[in-house]
Design an enzyme around this catalytic site. Structure first.
Site, short mmCIF file in Angstrom:
data_model
loop_
_atom_site.label_atom_id
_atom_site.label_comp_id
_atom_site.label_asym_id
_atom_site.label_seq_id
_atom_site.Cartn_x
_atom_site.Cartn_y
_atom_site.Cartn_z
N HIS A 255 0.83 -1.15 0.10
CA HIS A 255 0.04 -0.18 -0.25
C HIS A 255 1.06 1.19 -0.10
O HIS A 255 0.41 2.25 -0.44
CB HIS A 255 -0.99 0.03 1.18
CG HIS A 255 -2.07 0.98 1.01
ND1 HIS A 255 -3.04 1.08 -0.07
CD2 HIS A 255 -2.49 1.75 1.97
CE1 HIS A 255 -3.90 1.92 0.27
NE2 HIS A 255 -3.79 2.59 1.32
N ASN B 231 -5.20 8.29 3.69
CA ASN B 231 -6.48 9.06 3.55
C ASN B 231 -6.40 10.76 3.53
O ASN B 231 -7.08 11.55 3.25
CB ASN B 231 -7.61 8.58 4.52
CG ASN B 231 -7.95 7.21 4.41
OD1 ASN B 231 -7.38 6.55 3.48
ND2 ASN B 231 -8.73 6.71 5.07
N ASN C 53 -8.00 6.14 -1.94
CA ASN C 53 -8.45 7.17 -0.80
C ASN C 53 -7.44 8.29 -1.04
O ASN C 53 -7.39 9.46 -0.63
CB ASN C 53 -8.42 6.45 0.46
CG ASN C 53 -9.79 5.80 0.67
OD1 ASN C 53 -10.70 6.19 -0.12
ND2 ASN C 53 -9.87 4.87 1.38
#
Length: 134
Positions: A14, A64, A110
Site C-alpha cells: 500500500h 487518507n 483514498n
C-alpha cells in the site's frame, strides 16, 4: 512528484508510492537530501532531471490525508495541479505493472481522493503501480 502511502509502514504494498520515490531519489543522486518539512508535513528532497527542478515528496500522514501534504507543498513551491505527479498503488493491476493516467477520477483510491479534494482539481498525472489483489 508525490509518493502516496502510509508513512512509517515501509515495505507494504500500500506504500509502494513512497518506495518508488526512494528509488527515484537514488537514481537522481538526491537520496541523501531527504529532509522533514514541517510546513507541509512531509519528507522532501529536491532533484534535477533533464533540465527540470523536481520536488520529491513523501507525506508524513496516513494515506487518507496525503492530499493535505501535497496541497501544502504545491502552495509552498508554487505548483499547479497539472505540475503534480502522484505515484500510488493500484489493486486492479498485476504486481509490478505500471500505467500512467492523466487526470480523471480517483477510481476508489483514498490517497488520490484526498489529493483531488485538497487541491480542488483532478488534473494531476498519476503513475499507478500494480500491487495485485491479496
Amino acid at each position: 512528484v508525490a509518493g502516496l502511502g502510509n508513512y512509517g509502514l515501509w515495505g507494504t504494498r500500500h506504500s509502494v508510492g513512497m518506495a518508488v520515490l526512494d528509488r527515484l531519489a537514488r537514481q537522481l543522486a538526491a537520496a541523501e537530501s531527504w529532509r522533514a518539512d514541517r510546513r507541509c508535513c512531509a519528507d522532501v528532497a529536491l532533484a534535477a532531471a533533464r533540465g527540470l527542478q523536481l520536488v520529491l515528496l513523501k507525506p508524513r500522514r496516513l494515506m487518507n490525508l496525503n492530499g493535505l501534504s501535497v496541497a501544502s507543498a504545491a502552495e509552498i513551491y508554487s505548483l499547479h495541479p497539472a505540475d503534480i505527479y502522484l505515484v500510488h498503488d493500484d489493486l486492479d493491476k498485476a504486481l509490478g505493472k505500471v500505467a500512467v493516467k492523466l487526470g480523471g477520477s480517483a477510481r476508489g483510491h483514498n490517497g488520490v481522493r484526498s489529493c483531488i479534494s485538497a487541491l480542488q482539481s483532478n488534473e494531476m498525472t498519476r503513475l499507478r503501480v500494480g500491487i495485485g489483489r491479496p
